[in-house]
Design a protein around this motif. Structure first.
Motif, PDB file in Angstrom:
ATOM      1  N   ILE A 126       0.838  -1.090   0.068  1.00  0.00           N
ATOM      2  CA  ILE A 126       0.090  -0.082   0.137  1.00  0.00           C
ATOM      3  C   ILE A 126       0.759   1.308   0.030  1.00  0.00           C
ATOM      4  O   ILE A 126       0.662   2.070  -0.777  1.00  0.00           O
ATOM      5  N   ASP A 127       2.157   1.217   0.824  1.00  0.00           N
ATOM      6  CA  ASP A 127       2.838   2.487   0.837  1.00  0.00           C
ATOM      7  C   ASP A 127       3.637   2.734  -0.538  1.00  0.00           C
ATOM      8  O   ASP A 127       3.692   3.842  -0.779  1.00  0.00           O
ATOM      9  N   LEU A 178       0.988   4.059  -3.415  1.00  0.00           N
ATOM     10  CA  LEU A 178       0.266   5.131  -3.001  1.00  0.00           C
ATOM     11  C   LEU A 178       0.285   6.095  -4.217  1.00  0.00           C
ATOM     12  O   LEU A 178      -0.819   6.608  -4.453  1.00  0.00           O
ATOM     13  N   THR A 182     -10.348   3.770  -0.647  1.00  0.00           N
ATOM     14  CA  THR A 182      -9.640   3.435   0.349  1.00  0.00           C
ATOM     15  C   THR A 182      -9.858   1.564   0.339  1.00  0.00           C
ATOM     16  O   THR A 182      -8.840   1.211   0.654  1.00  0.00           O
ATOM     17  N   GLU A 194      -8.454   0.052  -2.990  1.00  0.00           N
ATOM     18  CA  GLU A 194      -6.864  -0.159  -2.898  1.00  0.00           C
ATOM     19  C   GLU A 194      -6.319  -1.003  -1.901  1.00  0.00           C
ATOM     20  O   GLU A 194      -5.552  -1.658  -2.015  1.00  0.00           O
ATOM     21  N   HIS A 204      -4.226   7.388   2.824  1.00  0.00           N
ATOM     22  CA  HIS A 204      -3.270   6.555   3.015  1.00  0.00           C
ATOM     23  C   HIS A 204      -3.489   5.379   4.211  1.00  0.00           C
ATOM     24  O   HIS A 204      -3.592   4.290   4.005  1.00  0.00           O
ATOM     25  N   THR A 216      -6.704   3.296   3.984  1.00  0.00           N
ATOM     26  CA  THR A 216      -6.424   1.986   2.792  1.00  0.00           C
ATOM     27  C   THR A 216      -5.737   1.075   3.831  1.00  0.00           C
ATOM     28  O   THR A 216      -6.028  -0.257   3.851  1.00  0.00           O
ATOM     29  N   ARG A 217      -4.686   1.454   4.787  1.00  0.00           N
ATOM     30  CA  ARG A 217      -3.988   0.489   5.460  1.00  0.00           C
ATOM     31  C   ARG A 217      -4.943  -0.227   6.621  1.00  0.00           C
ATOM     32  O   ARG A 217      -4.815  -1.172   6.902  1.00  0.00           O
TER      33      ARG A 217
END
Lengths: 456, 456
Positions: A10-11, A14, A129, A132, A442, A445-446
């Motif tokens: 995910i990071d 982005l 989110t 993703e 971000h 999503t996490r």
């Protein structure tokens, strides 16, 4: 550990995730305005293609209004449904936007990077989110985390006229173990939250008809009925001096807050002065015997959302118009019955009309409040997952807004719903210059990746 | 007899007179809307040329707003001034017009031929009756009937901001024995009238500012101030249940009607039921202890002429707007002081505002009522002339409208004013489908010829 791999994915992904969101935000899918019908269909098609790229079987499903996006994917015993909406609010007054609302941009601000544009927070940014999180999971695992149904609506901002018929007609297909809804906010900038109380909403439009044509206020003023004056007098009576709503039986079904919830809300560090101060106000205007948090989360309202009549251009025109109009909405709580309140409101207005005037009504839909059953273990699992991402425990909170879908899942599909979202109070949803913090996009999503790992 | 020759000339010249009026009506001289500034200048120029063709020395005289038309002609001991206005009201709502408001046409109706178009009655058709009477007189006699000054304004429908300064700066040039004003109506379809009481007018525009931006009614509703609701509550209080206006000291200077005038009005066959019935109403809504004729001619009013705020488009938007707006006007009678009422109204509004809201004001001008001195012999002479043309005695009447110019002639030029006009109640001035009856245009022109013969 595979969750770490998903979070890491995910990071690194982005920038690409952001490009995808910006692409979706460029589609002006304003559901309430018929002029944007083709754009709503285009937004649905865009999501169908994106879901197909994640391995979902996805389709844009026609309704009498805007299409529903329904997608199925993954496998396993656990079956989760995710709900979001791809339509957005109108953008007027356009002059108050710093840029084209549908030419979104990532901007640096004093509080960090924000994604600026209509729908960035409500609800395109929020729904992405979840998508993703699925994308990262698929990239790491090669599969989706469990059996998933994605259900995206295009009429949330315009009263959801097609929603209930669609849910009823497709109940077996949509039924899952629990519904996840991403259309709410954090409690404060850094405290995640699960919303367990939502207000309902009833929308009414009224037109008061007086004379058969516009009149000159010199020739008729003082003797002939002025529908603006009548409208002001009636709607001026909506609330009394103490902020109580005066429509008969309006408070039927409004219960006092349970002591446990009241205690939990009192423990939240809600800064009343800052809440209003941030928007240039200082005095809570609702029921004077309630705290602002109660006013917002657990008390009903009556608001005028639009009013118009007579001459509104430059200069002055001494007209007594033939008609005057207003859009009025009610936020409902507890067991308040939207249909009964509609009837009582209309009767209350009509009783105040002069006998030679009449009122014409247009309904903009109505639905009651929702209160979630937080004893489902999924709530505690999600609460822990959110706490791990944000570094502090998640709160169970109320919400002043209305997301009737939560109640519909219970009523029509006998499913509980869990409302988890990452919006912030200053997102300016429904207002000019709407934004979504890049951090929320971000970490949101996490957060979903962590929740999916717990629930799947 | 030369008057007969003039009247006969008016009869034969009617088609050409009509063509001239239609040409003037095609110029969209809406004074309140800056978009029509050039059209206002064009209407003034058209009148200057027409007056020159009658032998006047005429000029369009600049002001900070729209030009004044001033013309001098004729000779003799008697000096009459004629006043009219060449500007017109806005035309919205355009959808309610049966044709382009600025593409005028003569139409056959059940009640005879009418001239349809914006300004046909108010005031282009009316002012042309005087010019056409002068034209016929000139054609028959070779000269104008007496020393004449023509004074035509272009800002009457937008508060006349340049009028007083212009009158003050040109007082010596404009001063005459008496002013003739053609901007009023017949008493009924066949009874001519001289208007001796005119209500004054005060126009105010208010904007209530609450939050610093538009808010979502879900996130803020119930706690944050809604300026529409505040506006409705305040303006809903303008009149009480008996129709009395509640602003402190509002009735200061409002005298009871003199017995003689009250008796004369009672003798007029004013059909209250028909007056309201013609526009689809039945209940006089003003002060419940007054007759409708009193409400219209001799009592003050407070009306809301325009209101707007929030979302007014199709569909629904759950917004709490940052601002709400209204245009409010007051018709004034007797010795009511416009400046004092403006101050009292503003203070009354401000006292009702929540402390964290504010109101922004815009003045649209103000002027008190006029009551004419009917002991001037010119009034009786004109009354007889009108009676000869229409076959029944002319009435001294009141008027609900506001023609502040009558008071200004008294205040700034120390002249009396005589208000004689030929409009009918169904002319729909300020409304869609404005018209002027061809009969009124024709007999109005003949009436002025008779009045000029008496006064000259």
């Amino acid at each position: 550990m595979t969750l770490d791999a998903v979070l890491s994915r995910i990071d690194t992904d982005l920038p690409e995730a952001l490009d995808r969101l910006l692409e979706l935000l460029r589609i002006p899918s304003i559901s309430t305005d018929p002029a944007y019908k083709a754009d709503c269909a285009r937004a649905a098609d865009w999501l169908v293609e994106d879901l197909k790229s994640l391995g979902f079987e996805a389709a844009s499903r026609p309704t009498p209004g805007h299409p529903m996006v329904v997608a199925h994917g993954g496998s396993g015993d656990k079956h989760l449904l995710f709900y979001g909406h791809y339509d957005v609010q109108p953008v007027d007054p356009l002059t108050l936007w710093d840029r084209d609302p549908f030419d979104p941009q990532v901007q640096d601000t004093a509080k960090g990077k924000v994604i600026r544009g209509r729908g960035s927070s409500d609800d395109k940014g929020q729904l992405m989110t979840f998508l993703e999180a699925c994308r990262a999971w698929k990239a790491v695992h090669g599969t989706l985390p469990c059996k998933l149904t994605i259900f995206l609506e295009g009429e949330e901002e315009s009263g959801s006229p097609s929603l209930i018929p669609f849910m009823q007609a497709n109940a077996a297909e949509l039924k899952a173990d629990i519904a996840l809804i991403c259309d709410t906010g954090l409690f404060d900038d850094s405290t995640p939250a699960i919303t367990t109380m939502l207000r309902g909403l009833l929308g009414e439009e009224m037109t008061i008809h007086a004379a058969s044509k516009d009149l000159h206020s010199g020739s008729y003023g003082g003797a002939a009925a002025n529908p603006i004056k009548i409208l002001a007098k009636i709607l001026g009576n909506l609330s009394d001096a103490q902020g109580h709503i005066t429509i008969p039986h309006f408070y039927d079904g409004v219960a006092e807050l349970p002591d446990t919830i009241r205690a939990q809300w009192q423990s939240l560090s809600f800064d009343h002065a800052k809440f209003l101060g941030d928007v240039g106000l200082s005095i809570p205007i609702g029921e004077q015997d309630r705290t602002p948090l109660e006013m917002l989360w657990s008390r009903p309202t009556a608001e005028i959302n639009g009013i118009w009549g007579g001459y509104t251009g430059d200069g002055f025109k001494t007209v007594l118009p033939a008609q005057a109009h207003a859009k009025v909405s009610f936020r409902l709580v507890g067991d308040q019955d939207a249909d009964a309140i509609r009837d009582n409101f209309r009767a209350w207005v009509e009783a105040q009309l002069p006998a030679d005037c009449r009122v014409e009504w247009k309904s903009h839909g109505g639905g009651g409040a929702s209160v979630m059953a937080i004893d489902d273990p999924a709530f505690e699992a999600a609460r822990l997952a959110l706490g791990a991402e944000w570094g502090k425990p998640a709160a169970y909170i109320g919400c002043g807004g209305s997301i009737p879908i939560a109640g519909y899942f219970k009523t029509y599909l006998d499913m509980d719903a869990m409302l988890i979202g990452f919006g912030r109070d200053d997102d300016q949803i429904h207002s000019p210059n709407e934004k979504y913090d890049l951090e929320c996009f971000h970490k949101g999503t996490r957060s979903w990746a962590r929740i999916l790992a717990k629930l799947a």
